[in-house]
Design a protein around this motif. Sequence first.
Motif, PDB file in Angstrom:
ATOM      1  N   VAL A 203      -3.199  -5.764   4.456  1.00 23.74           N
ATOM      2  CA  VAL A 203      -2.195  -5.135   5.314  1.00 23.74           C
ATOM      3  C   VAL A 203      -2.824  -3.918   5.973  1.00 23.74           C
ATOM      4  O   VAL A 203      -3.560  -3.166   5.317  1.00 23.74           O
ATOM      5  CB  VAL A 203      -0.955  -4.704   4.498  1.00 23.74           C
ATOM      6  CG1 VAL A 203       0.041  -3.965   5.370  1.00 23.74           C
ATOM      7  CG2 VAL A 203      -0.291  -5.907   3.850  1.00 23.74           C
ATOM      8  N   GLU A 204      -2.569  -3.716   7.255  1.00 20.81           N
ATOM      9  CA  GLU A 204      -3.061  -2.538   7.969  1.00 20.81           C
ATOM     10  C   GLU A 204      -1.869  -1.805   8.565  1.00 20.81           C
ATOM     11  O   GLU A 204      -1.057  -2.409   9.279  1.00 20.81           O
ATOM     12  CB  GLU A 204      -4.026  -2.949   9.076  1.00 20.81           C
ATOM     13  CG  GLU A 204      -5.279  -3.668   8.573  1.00 20.81           C
ATOM     14  CD  GLU A 204      -6.029  -4.383   9.688  1.00 20.81           C
ATOM     15  OE1 GLU A 204      -5.724  -4.108  10.872  1.00 20.81           O
ATOM     16  OE2 GLU A 204      -6.897  -5.215   9.376  1.00 20.81           O
ATOM     17  N   LEU A 205      -1.756  -0.512   8.254  1.00 18.56           N
ATOM     18  CA  LEU A 205      -0.691   0.319   8.803  1.00 18.56           C
ATOM     19  C   LEU A 205      -1.312   1.424   9.651  1.00 18.56           C
ATOM     20  O   LEU A 205      -2.304   2.041   9.249  1.00 18.56           O
ATOM     21  CB  LEU A 205       0.167   0.931   7.696  1.00 18.56           C
ATOM     22  CG  LEU A 205       0.929  -0.065   6.813  1.00 18.56           C
ATOM     23  CD1 LEU A 205       0.172  -0.354   5.535  1.00 18.56           C
ATOM     24  CD2 LEU A 205       2.331   0.459   6.493  1.00 18.56           C
ATOM     25  N   THR A 206      -0.741   1.651  10.827  1.00 16.27           N
ATOM     26  CA  THR A 206      -1.211   2.694  11.738  1.00 16.27           C
ATOM     27  C   THR A 206      -0.042   3.591  12.121  1.00 16.27           C
ATOM     28  O   THR A 206       0.971   3.079  12.604  1.00 16.27           O
ATOM     29  CB  THR A 206      -1.818   2.068  13.016  1.00 16.27           C
ATOM     30  OG1 THR A 206      -2.847   1.138  12.636  1.00 16.27           O
ATOM     31  CG2 THR A 206      -2.406   3.135  13.913  1.00 16.27           C
ATOM     32  N   PRO A 207      -0.149   4.918  11.859  1.00 14.99           N
ATOM     33  CA  PRO A 207      -1.297   5.622  11.288  1.00 14.99           C
ATOM     34  C   PRO A 207      -1.477   5.316   9.809  1.00 14.99           C
ATOM     35  O   PRO A 207      -0.522   4.936   9.125  1.00 14.99           O
ATOM     36  CB  PRO A 207      -0.944   7.099  11.509  1.00 14.99           C
ATOM     37  CG  PRO A 207       0.562   7.110  11.535  1.00 14.99           C
ATOM     38  CD  PRO A 207       0.973   5.820  12.198  1.00 14.99           C
ATOM     39  N   ALA A 208      -2.696   5.491   9.329  1.00 10.07           N
ATOM     40  CA  ALA A 208      -3.002   5.210   7.924  1.00 10.07           C
ATOM     41  C   ALA A 208      -2.460   6.313   7.024  1.00 10.07           C
ATOM     42  O   ALA A 208      -2.165   7.420   7.471  1.00 10.07           O
ATOM     43  CB  ALA A 208      -4.515   5.076   7.749  1.00 10.07           C
ATOM     44  N   ASP A 209      -2.324   5.978   5.749  1.00  9.01           N
ATOM     45  CA  ASP A 209      -1.872   6.926   4.742  1.00  9.01           C
ATOM     46  C   ASP A 209      -2.734   6.706   3.497  1.00  9.01           C
ATOM     47  O   ASP A 209      -3.088   5.561   3.191  1.00  9.01           O
ATOM     48  CB  ASP A 209      -0.395   6.693   4.399  1.00  9.01           C
ATOM     49  CG  ASP A 209       0.155   7.708   3.421  1.00  9.01           C
ATOM     50  OD1 ASP A 209      -0.100   7.564   2.201  1.00  9.01           O
ATOM     51  OD2 ASP A 209       0.848   8.633   3.859  1.00  9.01           O
ATOM     52  N   PRO A 210      -3.065   7.778   2.762  1.00 10.68           N
ATOM     53  CA  PRO A 210      -3.912   7.605   1.569  1.00 10.68           C
ATOM     54  C   PRO A 210      -3.338   6.654   0.533  1.00 10.68           C
ATOM     55  O   PRO A 210      -4.096   6.084  -0.263  1.00 10.68           O
ATOM     56  CB  PRO A 210      -4.011   9.031   1.009  1.00 10.68           C
ATOM     57  CG  PRO A 210      -3.799   9.918   2.188  1.00 10.68           C
ATOM     58  CD  PRO A 210      -2.800   9.194   3.059  1.00 10.68           C
ATOM     59  N   LEU A 211      -2.015   6.462   0.516  1.00  9.86           N
ATOM     60  CA  LEU A 211      -1.403   5.606  -0.498  1.00  9.86           C
ATOM     61  C   LEU A 211      -1.380   4.128  -0.094  1.00  9.86           C
ATOM     62  O   LEU A 211      -1.039   3.272  -0.907  1.00  9.86           O
ATOM     63  CB  LEU A 211       0.028   6.095  -0.783  1.00  9.86           C
ATOM     64  CG  LEU A 211       0.669   5.650  -2.110  1.00  9.86           C
ATOM     65  CD1 LEU A 211      -0.180   6.042  -3.302  1.00  9.86           C
ATOM     66  CD2 LEU A 211       2.082   6.226  -2.224  1.00  9.86           C
ATOM     67  N   ASP A 212      -1.767   3.820   1.142  1.00 13.15           N
ATOM     68  CA  ASP A 212      -1.702   2.434   1.613  1.00 13.15           C
ATOM     69  C   ASP A 212      -2.420   1.474   0.667  1.00 13.15           C
ATOM     70  O   ASP A 212      -1.900   0.411   0.314  1.00 13.15           O
ATOM     71  CB  ASP A 212      -2.321   2.307   3.009  1.00 13.15           C
ATOM     72  CG  ASP A 212      -1.501   2.971   4.100  1.00 13.15           C
ATOM     73  OD1 ASP A 212      -0.327   3.329   3.845  1.00 13.15           O
ATOM     74  OD2 ASP A 212      -2.053   3.154   5.208  1.00 13.15           O
ATOM     75  N   THR A 213      -3.641   1.827   0.280  1.00 12.49           N
ATOM     76  CA  THR A 213      -4.451   0.914  -0.516  1.00 12.49           C
ATOM     77  C   THR A 213      -3.862   0.700  -1.907  1.00 12.49           C
ATOM     78  O   THR A 213      -3.831  -0.433  -2.409  1.00 12.49           O
ATOM     79  CB  THR A 213      -5.889   1.441  -0.631  1.00 12.49           C
ATOM     80  OG1 THR A 213      -6.458   1.525   0.685  1.00 12.49           O
ATOM     81  CG2 THR A 213      -6.739   0.514  -1.476  1.00 12.49           C
ATOM     82  N   GLU A 214      -3.356   1.774  -2.521  1.00  8.15           N
ATOM     83  CA  GLU A 214      -2.756   1.627  -3.854  1.00  8.15           C
ATOM     84  C   GLU A 214      -1.526   0.735  -3.811  1.00  8.15           C
ATOM     85  O   GLU A 214      -1.321  -0.101  -4.695  1.00  8.15           O
ATOM     86  CB  GLU A 214      -2.374   3.000  -4.414  1.00  8.15           C
ATOM     87  CG  GLU A 214      -3.510   3.758  -5.062  1.00  8.15           C
ATOM     88  CD  GLU A 214      -3.001   4.965  -5.827  1.00  8.15           C
ATOM     89  OE1 GLU A 214      -2.533   4.783  -6.977  1.00  8.15           O
ATOM     90  OE2 GLU A 214      -3.059   6.072  -5.269  1.00  8.15           O
TER      91      GLU A 214
END
Length: 323
Positions: A203-214
Amino acid sequence: MTRPDTDTSAGDKGVQGARGAVIAGAGPVVRAGERATVRLRDGDPEDGPRYAPEWLQLREPADAAARAADLLDPLRIRLSEGPVTAGGLAVHDLGCGTGSMGRWLAPRLDGAQHWILHDRDPYLLHFAAVASPRTAADGSGVTVETRRGDVARLTPDALSGASLVTASALLDVLTREEIENLADACAGAGCPALLTLSVAGRVELTPADPLDTEIADAFNAHQRRGGLLGPDAVTVAGEAFAARGATVRVHPSPWRLGPGEAALTGQWLRGWVGAAVEQRPELRDRAERYLDARLAACEAGELRVTVHHTDLLALPRPTGGPA
């Protein structure tokens, strides 16, 4: 996966926050303790739906835009070479839901078609039948029938005379054994399979957030619970069909969600984050803040999301000929 596969308990135990709880409809509607899957096991005729029709309808435009049209030409060629019943192409749609696959595919194929819709929920089957297309790409007629049953236990006899098997967002909620059974059934019937919109785990979210990967990692782990394949499903299915002599083609089919899909994005976010928190409860406090911020950005038209999926086309070895 296109739909966050959470049960109703995710809404009770998941992320709350100012912008609302995870809501049923962004995934299967199942009883507490029941495995979140479209196994369609025989059960009480009064059992409730596993997937909210409102969610299936909300995602249909994104599904239609995402499916890999590039797989249709090789499919058309194979269908033109295969047997056709008196009613035209016999297409079995597994776990049909509200029938979105038929509405997308039937008008893209030439010739008379007879669609056999499989699902466990009689309400969804009724909806799918009523809303099914009536004409093919060349103006030929399209007819439909419905069947309740277990899509994970299909036998070649169940697919006798089938020209094509289709499914949408199904593989990732099956186990390895269930995918092997599906590949066996298709190989036994000698029919192609077009299996779309399987989760790719990215999944890719823009703008990114540090918690996206977790959040993404926890969600993917949630999808693999209880032996379900989740993001591994396309690889396992491709190997299973290839082992039975089929030529396998895969193609990306991502959702690309922007301001025009805000309602879908909001539903998806609630289910995605809720499943992650159910898998990793220690994320709860951070996830609540994360979800509120993401929903605010979505409402403001500032969030874009790409949810990656994969479509798979399996073309069996021609009967009586070389691979």
